[in-house]
Write a protein that holds these residues in place. Structure first.
Motif, PDB file in Angstrom:
ATOM      1  N   GLU A 145      -7.446   1.083   0.152  1.00 17.85           N
ATOM      2  CA  GLU A 145      -6.736   1.145   1.435  1.00 17.85           C
ATOM      3  C   GLU A 145      -7.651   0.744   2.582  1.00 17.85           C
ATOM      4  N   ASP A 146      -8.898   1.192   2.510  1.00 18.15           N
ATOM      5  CA  ASP A 146      -9.876   0.892   3.554  1.00 18.15           C
ATOM      6  C   ASP A 146     -10.145  -0.605   3.641  1.00 18.15           C
ATOM      7  N   SER A 147      -9.969  -1.300   2.510  1.00 20.24           N
ATOM      8  CA  SER A 147     -10.209  -2.746   2.457  1.00 20.24           C
ATOM      9  C   SER A 147      -8.950  -3.548   2.783  1.00 20.24           C
ATOM     10  N   GLY A 148      -7.887  -2.871   3.193  1.00 17.68           N
ATOM     11  CA  GLY A 148      -6.610  -3.537   3.435  1.00 17.68           C
ATOM     12  C   GLY A 148      -6.524  -4.296   4.737  1.00 17.68           C
ATOM     13  N   GLY A 149      -7.566  -4.208   5.575  1.00 16.19           N
ATOM     14  CA  GLY A 149      -7.585  -4.971   6.815  1.00 16.19           C
ATOM     15  C   GLY A 149      -7.039  -4.243   8.026  1.00 16.19           C
ATOM     16  N   GLY A 150      -6.561  -3.018   7.843  1.00 19.34           N
ATOM     17  CA  GLY A 150      -6.049  -2.240   8.973  1.00 19.34           C
ATOM     18  C   GLY A 150      -7.156  -1.470   9.666  1.00 19.34           C
ATOM     19  N   TYR A 177       0.815  -1.219   0.000  1.00 16.13           N
ATOM     20  CA  TYR A 177       0.000   0.000   0.000  1.00 16.13           C
ATOM     21  C   TYR A 177       0.849   1.270   0.000  1.00 16.13           C
ATOM     22  N   ASP A 223      -9.488   1.641  10.857  1.00 17.33           N
ATOM     23  CA  ASP A 223     -10.041   2.835  10.203  1.00 17.33           C
ATOM     24  C   ASP A 223     -10.584   3.743  11.295  1.00 17.33           C
ATOM     25  N   ASN A 264     -11.242  -1.313  14.252  1.00 19.73           N
ATOM     26  CA  ASN A 264     -10.347  -2.456  14.328  1.00 19.73           C
ATOM     27  C   ASN A 264      -9.379  -2.253  15.497  1.00 19.73           C
ATOM     28  N   LEU A 269      -1.504   1.189   7.667  1.00 22.03           N
ATOM     29  CA  LEU A 269      -1.167   0.087   6.772  1.00 22.03           C
ATOM     30  C   LEU A 269       0.326   0.124   6.470  1.00 22.03           C
TER      31      LEU A 269
END
Length: 243
Positions: free
Chosen positions: A173-178, A3, A180, A199, A161
């Motif tokens: 980026e929002d879907s990267g698992g980190g 990212y 928000d 998260n 990220l």
């Protein structure tokens, strides 16, 4: 997926602490008392305000202040693929309540007792940060309607990220698992009216993200202030007699 590149560039070419391009148009609907569109990168939201007006459901009437009703929705075409109902509807209800709560802290409700203000927000194009763009669009629409408010209310988000704190994340980026983190701010009053984190994140990193997002909020507020001044200037110019 990477990212943030070794050169410090994100997928869309921005630096870690860089906002997406902002754009706003005020007074886009003649049928509403106030309206606006707000864009953060490829995310575009329209807001419409009706009121203050007579309370439609008498059981909800408050003799001491106005009531706020808020409805958030996403256009079928907003994501480029047909959305399914169910989970998206639950999310829409949640975001409607978040926007409503944020606006109730902003509007001077006590000046308009026994009335209601309806706020409708629709996402026309979604690429991350729809909650923040919705709050920003709603504020501009309320200002266009002449609703008295305590301060500008502005919202921005950020995350973490690739061991990097990022401001104003897009959908990828929002879907990267980190994590928000969303912040809503009254910048002149230096008051936080919204704080959400979806998260797990360490306390140290969380504070770093909140500080960065708060600065992002202030940049968004400055942009909206300029947009309002320009809108008022154009309205005044259009009402001057032609010589």
């Amino acid at each position: 997926m990477e990212y943030v590149s070794p050169e410090g560039l994100r997928l869309d070419g921005r630096r870690d602490k860089e906002l997406r391009r902002l754009n706003a148009t005020i007074g886009v609907l003649q049928s509403a008392d106030g309206s606006a569109t707000f864009e953060m990168g490829n995310t575009k939201v329209m807001a419409a305000v009706f009121g203050p007006k007579e309370v439609e459901q008498r059981s909800l009437l408050d003799a001491d202040k106005a009531i706020v009703r808020c409805e958030y929705s996403m256009a079928i075409f907003s994501t480029g693929e047909r959305r399914r109902r169910g989970k998206s509807d639950r999310r829409a209800t949640e975001i409607s309540n978040v926007i409503k709560n944020t606006l109730e802290q902003t509007i001077m409700l006590e000046l308009m007792p026994r009335t209601q203000i309806d706020v409708y927000v629709q996402v026309l194009q979604a690429d991350g940060g729809t909650r923040c763009a919705s709050i920003n669009a709603a504020f501009l629409a309320l200002a266009d309607a002449g609703i008295p408010m305590r301060d500008i209310v502005c919202a921005c988000s950020g995350g973490y990220l690739d061991n990097t704190v990022l401001l104003d994340m897009n959908y990828a980026e929002d879907s990267g698992g980190g994590p928000d983190v969303v912040v809503g701010l009254h910048p002149s009053l230096d008051r936080m009216v919204l704080l959400q984190c979806d998260n797990r994140i360490s306390i140290e990193t969380f504070q770093e993200v909140v500080d960065l997002v708060s600065e992002g909020c202030r940049a968004v507020a400055a942009f909206m202030r300029e947009a309002l001044v320009e809108h008022i200037r154009l309205m005044a110019a259009s009402q001057q007699p032609r010589g």
